[in-house]
Scaffold this motif. Sequence first.
Motif, short mmCIF file in Angstrom:
data_model
loop_
_atom_site.label_atom_id
_atom_site.label_comp_id
_atom_site.label_asym_id
_atom_site.label_seq_id
_atom_site.Cartn_x
_atom_site.Cartn_y
_atom_site.Cartn_z
N ASN A 138 49.09 49.38 41.35
CA ASN A 138 47.85 49.01 40.65
C ASN A 138 47.72 49.76 39.33
OD1 ASN A 138 47.03 47.27 42.65
ND2 ASN A 138 45.75 48.77 43.69
N ILE A 217 43.33 44.87 39.10
CA ILE A 217 41.90 45.17 39.21
C ILE A 217 41.34 44.64 40.52
CG2 ILE A 217 39.63 44.71 38.20
CD1 ILE A 217 40.98 44.44 35.51
N GLN A 220 42.55 46.77 43.44
CA GLN A 220 41.91 48.08 43.48
C GLN A 220 40.48 47.99 44.02
OE1 GLN A 220 43.90 50.34 42.97
NE2 GLN A 220 42.62 52.15 43.06
N LEU A 221 39.70 47.07 43.44
CA LEU A 221 38.29 46.98 43.83
C LEU A 221 38.13 46.46 45.25
CD1 LEU A 221 35.34 47.27 42.64
CD2 LEU A 221 35.40 44.78 42.56
N LEU A 222 38.90 45.42 45.57
CA LEU A 222 38.76 44.82 46.90
C LEU A 222 39.19 45.82 47.98
CD1 LEU A 222 38.02 42.32 48.52
CD2 LEU A 222 40.37 41.54 48.30
N GLN A 224 39.05 49.05 47.80
CA GLN A 224 38.02 50.07 47.90
C GLN A 224 36.84 49.57 48.72
OE1 GLN A 224 38.88 53.01 46.99
NE2 GLN A 224 37.00 53.68 48.00
N SER A 225 36.36 48.35 48.40
CA SER A 225 35.17 47.92 49.13
C SER A 225 35.51 47.56 50.58
CB SER A 225 34.42 46.78 48.42
OG SER A 225 35.28 45.77 48.06
N PRO A 260 31.36 41.89 45.84
CA PRO A 260 31.43 42.55 44.52
C PRO A 260 32.68 42.16 43.74
CG PRO A 260 31.61 44.16 46.31
CD PRO A 260 31.26 42.86 46.93
N THR A 261 33.79 41.94 44.46
CA THR A 261 35.03 41.54 43.79
C THR A 261 34.86 40.19 43.10
OG1 THR A 261 36.18 42.63 45.59
CG2 THR A 261 37.51 41.29 44.12
N LEU A 264 33.23 40.50 39.80
CA LEU A 264 34.18 41.07 38.85
C LEU A 264 35.20 40.03 38.40
CD1 LEU A 264 35.32 44.08 37.91
CD2 LEU A 264 37.19 43.22 39.30
N GLN A 268 36.19 39.16 34.62
CA GLN A 268 37.57 39.36 34.20
C GLN A 268 38.25 38.05 33.84
OE1 GLN A 268 39.20 42.16 33.68
NE2 GLN A 268 37.43 43.40 34.18
#
Lengths: 336, 292
Positions: A138, A217, A220-222, A224-225, A260-261, A264, A268
Amino acid sequence: MKLLRAILVRLATMSVTLIGAAVVVFFVIRVVPGNPIAMMLPPGASEDDIARLTAHYGLDKTLFEQFGIWLSGVFRGDFGTSISLRQPVMPLVLGRLPATLELAIFALVIAVVIGGVLALTGVRHRETRTETAIDVANGIGLSIPDFLWALILIVLFGVLMPVFHISGRISPSLDLPFVTQFYVFESFARLRFDLWWDLLKHMFMPALALAIPLAAIISQLLKQSLKETMHLDYVTLSRTKGYSENHVILSEALPNAMLPTLTLIGVQFTFLIGGTVIIERLFSYEGLGNMAIDAVINRDLPLIQGIVIVFALLFTIINLVVDMTYALLNPRLRHA
Amino acid sequence: MSAFLTVGNLSAVLRGNRQRVLRSVSFSIDTGEVLGLVGESGAGKSMIGKAILGILPSAIEIIEGEIVLDGQDLQTMLPADRRRLIGATAALIPQDPLTALNPSRRIEPQITNRLVDILGWSKADARVRALELLNEVHIDNPERVMASYPHELSGGMRQRVLIASAFAANPKLVVADEPTTALDVTVQKQILRLIRDLQQRHATAMVFVTHDLGVVSKVCQRLSVLYGGKFVENASVPDFFAGPTHAYSRALLAATPKYTDPDASLVPVDEAVIEAVAAEVAAADEEWRHAR
């Protein structure tokens, strides 16, 4: 009633955005130095010729007069005539838009698939070396911009291992039976898989170059959540019911963690469409972005304006779609 | 008959740390019996419930002992078999009803999913069972509740739904992890009565984790008092309330507000008692280390 009101409010804000974009682009490109007439005439043209051509394109009028003329045309669906191509702007732009849309959507699909798979793998094997490897990947994906990825891919799969085409949208030797500009969709619908495959081989590298940073991106975000969601009580409760780890991740955690992803991705995706401008240029892909660069080089003011308005419209539509999808997937917003 | 659940000599540590968080815990529960696990926060009472259900956080590792559920030792089973056994025979009533329901799914699948996916019921049968259960937990208009999302229900309603979901598959063991702590005082009593009624009607074995001795006296037959992950006293409820034998238990009881005498001043647990019980735990640790 409530829904109708929401839609009307939404349309109103969209129009304001578009008019704002129109104002900004109109005046900014006229402030930037450079003269379209100078680009059209050979060196040594007489003052007379310059004046005649300037008057022909209405460039001798004041800025505000020009703006008024252009805007009233826009409301009638007339975006003016391209100075460099000497054709009406809108058919030109709409002719190129499908190529860019297909590229952007293909890139988005690649990004969501790669990002999603990496995120799910990372969560399934969290706190192990696999997750660390994904984090490193990532980081690399994020820190190298799309146009550099394009060059790396060209060297890898265009030069060292020439498996993909590096230039154009389709091989020039092929006969094209298409009636629309959506070549990928149309070739698929016509079951012309030979053409379809040729298109994909052309599209693959530019799409991948656009997709890699977005995939990083998303991943990383997915991830994390998802990791945060995995600690929540309802996930723990579903474990006690006898479900496997995979089931718990996919059907309990993912539907909540992806919200949330999703927002984003919407933001993006508009950046990604911005990225097509350079990427299309690098791959000589005949899309809107490539045309935009030509338009800027030629100081083709009406064409630049037309392209920017279409991009702006595209962005507002994407935002609308994201908001609607979000409301659809999140039951807490459905009645609001 | 033999005990449905037996926990023998169970010890657990924080990963990468030799300090034990569960210290040679042993107990067993028969069908239809309710055991209260009592202690202050951090005493390890919830952790025992989590260990039984196989949901310990990954940072905690069981290093010794056995958990025998329905005659099978969970520690020696394959993970997939263990999951299925727990899902089929045991259930959890969680602490916080506001976070224990999946916000993006309707209530019906959250009650029926175990029946359909794990136990192989038909959707129609599971739906009938869910309606029956919602009636049992005194929810009016169960059809509408089944079609609702969690955010449309109050905390008390959600806890009723979770209780219905826990009893859905006729579990032989229910772990209730402070099921009333997060609720309004007015709702607590109803929920408590509901849990006790269902437990008695279905003759379920139950581990009832709480810090509230008042609750224990209403629901449990036996109780164990924990300090630092170690049982300091095991007693039947009548014996315990007649007079606990351990000094720490006595102090804990004295620190509990009495509904019969609300004006009586509360006695905080004496520091000397804490020191004594901590020393006892340390001595037990020393002995355990020696034995290994």
